[in-house]
Design a protein around this motif. Sequence first.
Motif, PDB file in Angstrom:
ATOM      1  N   LEU A 119      40.149  -3.759  68.832  1.00  0.00           N
ATOM      2  CA  LEU A 119      39.946  -3.750  67.375  1.00  0.00           C
ATOM      3  C   LEU A 119      39.175  -4.976  66.909  1.00  0.00           C
ATOM      4  N   SER A 120      38.322  -4.787  65.887  1.00  0.00           N
ATOM      5  CA  SER A 120      37.649  -5.939  65.279  1.00  0.00           C
ATOM      6  C   SER A 120      38.679  -6.692  64.436  1.00  0.00           C
ATOM      7  N   THR A 121      38.332  -7.908  64.035  1.00  0.00           N
ATOM      8  CA  THR A 121      39.247  -8.701  63.193  1.00  0.00           C
ATOM      9  C   THR A 121      39.522  -7.953  61.894  1.00  0.00           C
ATOM     10  N   LEU A 122      38.472  -7.350  61.342  1.00  0.00           N
ATOM     11  CA  LEU A 122      38.618  -6.626  60.069  1.00  0.00           C
ATOM     12  C   LEU A 122      39.584  -5.453  60.225  1.00  0.00           C
ATOM     13  N   GLN A 123      39.404  -4.680  61.300  1.00  0.00           N
ATOM     14  CA  GLN A 123      40.278  -3.518  61.525  1.00  0.00           C
ATOM     15  C   GLN A 123      41.717  -3.970  61.744  1.00  0.00           C
ATOM     16  N   SER A 124      41.870  -4.983  62.580  1.00  0.00           N
ATOM     17  CA  SER A 124      43.196  -5.461  62.911  1.00  0.00           C
ATOM     18  C   SER A 124      43.898  -6.025  61.661  1.00  0.00           C
ATOM     19  N   ASN A 125      43.130  -6.725  60.814  1.00  0.00           N
ATOM     20  CA  ASN A 125      43.706  -7.280  59.591  1.00  0.00           C
ATOM     21  C   ASN A 125      44.159  -6.164  58.644  1.00  0.00           C
ATOM     22  N   LEU A 126      43.346  -5.129  58.525  1.00  0.00           N
ATOM     23  CA  LEU A 126      43.711  -4.047  57.592  1.00  0.00           C
ATOM     24  C   LEU A 126      44.941  -3.283  58.092  1.00  0.00           C
ATOM     25  N   ILE A 127      45.028  -3.111  59.386  1.00  0.00           N
ATOM     26  CA  ILE A 127      46.233  -2.469  59.952  1.00  0.00           C
ATOM     27  C   ILE A 127      47.460  -3.336  59.639  1.00  0.00           C
ATOM     28  N   LYS A 128      47.302  -4.647  59.821  1.00  0.00           N
ATOM     29  CA  LYS A 128      48.428  -5.568  59.527  1.00  0.00           C
ATOM     30  C   LYS A 128      48.835  -5.465  58.054  1.00  0.00           C
ATOM     31  N   GLN A 129      47.833  -5.353  57.191  1.00  0.00           N
ATOM     32  CA  GLN A 129      48.121  -5.237  55.756  1.00  0.00           C
ATOM     33  C   GLN A 129      48.862  -3.936  55.444  1.00  0.00           C
ATOM     34  N   SER A 130      48.526  -2.876  56.179  1.00  0.00           N
ATOM     35  CA  SER A 130      49.224  -1.594  55.945  1.00  0.00           C
ATOM     36  C   SER A 130      50.691  -1.718  56.373  1.00  0.00           C
ATOM     37  N   VAL A 131      50.931  -2.485  57.429  1.00  0.00           N
ATOM     38  CA  VAL A 131      52.316  -2.711  57.873  1.00  0.00           C
ATOM     39  C   VAL A 131      53.051  -3.537  56.815  1.00  0.00           C
ATOM     40  N   LYS A 132      52.344  -4.533  56.255  1.00  0.00           N
ATOM     41  CA  LYS A 132      52.932  -5.361  55.184  1.00  0.00           C
ATOM     42  C   LYS A 132      53.270  -4.479  53.970  1.00  0.00           C
ATOM     43  N   ALA A 133      52.388  -3.526  53.693  1.00  0.00           N
ATOM     44  CA  ALA A 133      52.603  -2.641  52.536  1.00  0.00           C
ATOM     45  C   ALA A 133      53.903  -1.847  52.674  1.00  0.00           C
ATOM     46  N   GLN A 134      54.304  -1.586  53.900  1.00  0.00           N
ATOM     47  CA  GLN A 134      55.557  -0.832  54.120  1.00  0.00           C
ATOM     48  C   GLN A 134      56.759  -1.538  53.505  1.00  0.00           C
ATOM     49  N   GLU A 135      56.650  -2.870  53.324  1.00  0.00           N
ATOM     50  CA  GLU A 135      57.788  -3.648  52.798  1.00  0.00           C
ATOM     51  C   GLU A 135      58.223  -3.160  51.411  1.00  0.00           C
ATOM     52  N   SER A 136      57.256  -2.625  50.645  1.00  0.00           N
ATOM     53  CA  SER A 136      57.616  -2.182  49.286  1.00  0.00           C
ATOM     54  C   SER A 136      57.934  -0.688  49.236  1.00  0.00           C
ATOM     55  N   SER A 137      57.988  -0.043  50.412  1.00  0.00           N
ATOM     56  CA  SER A 137      58.312   1.385  50.447  1.00  0.00           C
ATOM     57  C   SER A 137      59.687   1.623  49.829  1.00  0.00           C
ATOM     58  N   HIS A 138      59.770   2.637  48.970  1.00  0.00           N
ATOM     59  CA  HIS A 138      61.082   3.058  48.448  1.00  0.00           C
ATOM     60  C   HIS A 138      61.359   4.404  49.099  1.00  0.00           C
ATOM     61  N   SER A 139      62.085   4.374  50.211  1.00  0.00           N
ATOM     62  CA  SER A 139      62.267   5.611  50.995  1.00  0.00           C
ATOM     63  C   SER A 139      63.708   5.779  51.463  1.00  0.00           C
ATOM     64  N   PRO A 140      64.664   5.736  50.502  1.00  0.00           N
ATOM     65  CA  PRO A 140      66.073   5.864  50.893  1.00  0.00           C
ATOM     66  C   PRO A 140      66.427   7.264  51.391  1.00  0.00           C
ATOM     67  N   TYR A 141      65.605   8.248  51.071  1.00  0.00           N
ATOM     68  CA  TYR A 141      65.939   9.640  51.423  1.00  0.00           C
ATOM     69  C   TYR A 141      65.411  10.027  52.802  1.00  0.00           C
ATOM     70  N   SER A 142      64.227   9.531  53.148  1.00  0.00           N
ATOM     71  CA  SER A 142      63.646   9.904  54.448  1.00  0.00           C
ATOM     72  C   SER A 142      63.796   8.794  55.490  1.00  0.00           C
ATOM     73  N   ASN A 143      64.011   7.577  55.007  1.00  0.00           N
ATOM     74  CA  ASN A 143      63.992   6.427  55.927  1.00  0.00           C
ATOM     75  C   ASN A 143      62.690   6.324  56.699  1.00  0.00           C
ATOM     76  N   PHE A 144      61.651   6.785  56.084  1.00  0.00           N
ATOM     77  CA  PHE A 144      60.331   6.794  56.713  1.00  0.00           C
ATOM     78  C   PHE A 144      59.438   5.931  55.821  1.00  0.00           C
ATOM     79  N   ARG A 145      59.099   4.758  56.322  1.00  0.00           N
ATOM     80  CA  ARG A 145      58.343   3.811  55.500  1.00  0.00           C
ATOM     81  C   ARG A 145      56.873   3.923  55.838  1.00  0.00           C
ATOM     82  N   VAL A 146      56.073   4.191  54.827  1.00  0.00           N
ATOM     83  CA  VAL A 146      54.634   4.348  55.050  1.00  0.00           C
ATOM     84  C   VAL A 146      53.898   3.294  54.231  1.00  0.00           C
TER      85      VAL A 146
END
Length: 163
Positions: A18-45
């Motif tokens: 992965l390029s730095t840009l790709q790897s950074n954006l993937i990391k940001q998507s993982v960070k975005a999971q922190e605000s997931s409100h998913s008490p019903y599915s337990n599936f954080r996207v």
Amino acid sequence: MKQKEITIRYNEYTSKELSTLQSNLIKQSVKAQESSHSPYSNFRVGAAILLDSGEIILGSNQENAAYPSGLCAERVAIYTCGSNHPTKIIKLIAISASSSQFDINEVLAPCGACRQSMLEFEHKQKADIKVLLKGADGQVVEFNSIKDLLPIPFNCDELQNVS
Ligand code: THU
């Protein structure tokens, strides 16, 4: 009768490729999971969108006790762009998922409604949006356009001409 065929090409990367840009954006998507409100599915996207200005917009899935009222991470993120950055071009969207209840061994492929919603933006901005999907073991799949995720889409230009 004619038999027709559609071929879709996409790229698969190991984490090292992965390029730095790709790897950074993937990391940001993982960070975005922190605000997931998913008490019903337990599936954080999480979804992270890179704009042509360099800004990164995050979104996560937001569930609701009235299940259909919830919204997927991709649409939360892309509608945030539409609302707050309507003139900027969306270059890339990275999507990832995790769960505390079960292992996710495959890339998260966006649902049909999200593909249709993302396609609208590609159409509106007249430029392709790349998609990065995070899999297990750091593997990442890249599509060059939303069209590749939604071949033969509903796309009615005539609707815009109705007065
Ligand atoms: N979900 C997303 O956020 N994106 C997708 O592309 C598929 C599904 C969410 C919706 C719901 O909160 C949970 O994942 C389980 O379906």
